[in-house]
Write an enzyme that holds these catalytic residues in place. Structure first.
Site, short mmCIF file in Angstrom:
data_model
loop_
_atom_site.label_atom_id
_atom_site.label_comp_id
_atom_site.label_asym_id
_atom_site.label_seq_id
_atom_site.Cartn_x
_atom_site.Cartn_y
_atom_site.Cartn_z
CG ASP A 81 71.09 41.36 105.17
OD1 ASP A 81 71.21 41.37 103.95
OD2 ASP A 81 71.57 42.69 106.09
CG ASP A 120 76.84 38.50 104.75
OD1 ASP A 120 77.35 37.90 105.11
OD2 ASP A 120 76.86 38.45 103.44
CE LYS A 168 69.16 42.31 100.86
NZ LYS A 168 69.25 42.47 102.70
CG ASP A 212 74.51 44.69 107.94
OD1 ASP A 212 73.05 44.22 106.87
OD2 ASP A 212 75.27 44.93 107.76
CG ASP A 230 69.41 45.73 104.63
OD1 ASP A 230 68.59 44.98 104.34
OD2 ASP A 230 70.57 45.55 105.62
#
Length: 226
Positions: free
Chosen positions: A10, A12, A153, A176, A180
């Site tokens: 990921d 951010d 994702k 995070d 995810d």
């Protein structure tokens, strides 16, 4: 000698500096030297992770917009369209709210499949409007994403694996946020950084003490081939 495992990362909250903003430059050399595929899987608009790969000097393997846009290095797949999300945004604004990014809105300007709303904007009216269009609102911790419920994702990572030599069972993911979770479900090993939300923590194989890029750098060092 063992090989480096594929990485699914990921952006951010995961590749960012410990203070939480901007890519940590300490990551560039390890990623450039990594011998296995590195997939950047993010909620950011499609051009952003492609540019990150380009400037980092790594192959452009990208899952963007929470699975809405996937680039295998050879082919681009769009698994949703922006029309319904755009309609939600216009209705939200007509109700007196704002997307929060200002008139130029570079956050959404190049999005293909979803719309992002700044995290300090009211989310409940946004969810209500999105629900009327059959869409969902995903909180990534940095923005609210109005998106089709179908793509995610994890599906995007599967698509890349189907078109490349990426071995999902060997892959290691770091993230995070709730977006995810689907990635964690398709890889062999998953890590939630210390600043992760409850959804990511609950889905990860391991929750790290370190935060942001410090945590990701630690994972890279741990799983690096001998």
């Amino acid at each position: 000698m063992e090989r480096d495992p594929p990485l699914v990362l990921d952006i951010d909250g995961t590749l960012t500096r410990p203070e939480g903003w901007g890519i940590d430059p300490r990551l560039f050399d390890p990623l450039l030297e990594w011998e296995a595929p590195v997939v950047i899987a993010t909620g950011k608009a499609f051009p952003y992770p492609v540019a990150l790969c380009h400037f980092a000097g790594i192959p452009e393997l990208v899952v963007a917009e929470n699975g809405g846009a996937v680039y295998t290095g050879d082919d681009v797949f769009f698994t949703a369209d922006r029309d319904a999300a755009e309609a939600v945004a216009r209705e939200y604004e007509a109700a007196g709210y704002s997307l929060g990014w200002g008139p130029e809105d570079t956050v959404n300007r190049w999005r293909e499949t979803e719309i992002a709303v700044q995290h300090d904007q009211p989310v409940e009216p946004l969810r209500e409007i999105a629900d009327g269009y059959g869409l969902e609102v995903v909180d990534t911790g940095y923005a609210y994403h109005v998106k089709d419920p179908a793509p995610n994702k994890g599906d995007g990572v599967r698509t890349i694996a189907e078109h490349t030599n990426l071995d999902l069972e060997e892959a290691v993911a770091v993230g995070d946020s709730e977006n995810d979770v689907s990635t964690f479900e398709v890889v062999g090993r998953s890590f939630a950084v210390g600043n992760a939300d409850d959804a990511a923590r609950g889905a990860a194989d391991e929750v790290l003490e370190d935060v942001h890029a410090d945590a990701t750098l630690g994972v890279i060092e741990r799983v690096r081939s001998a």
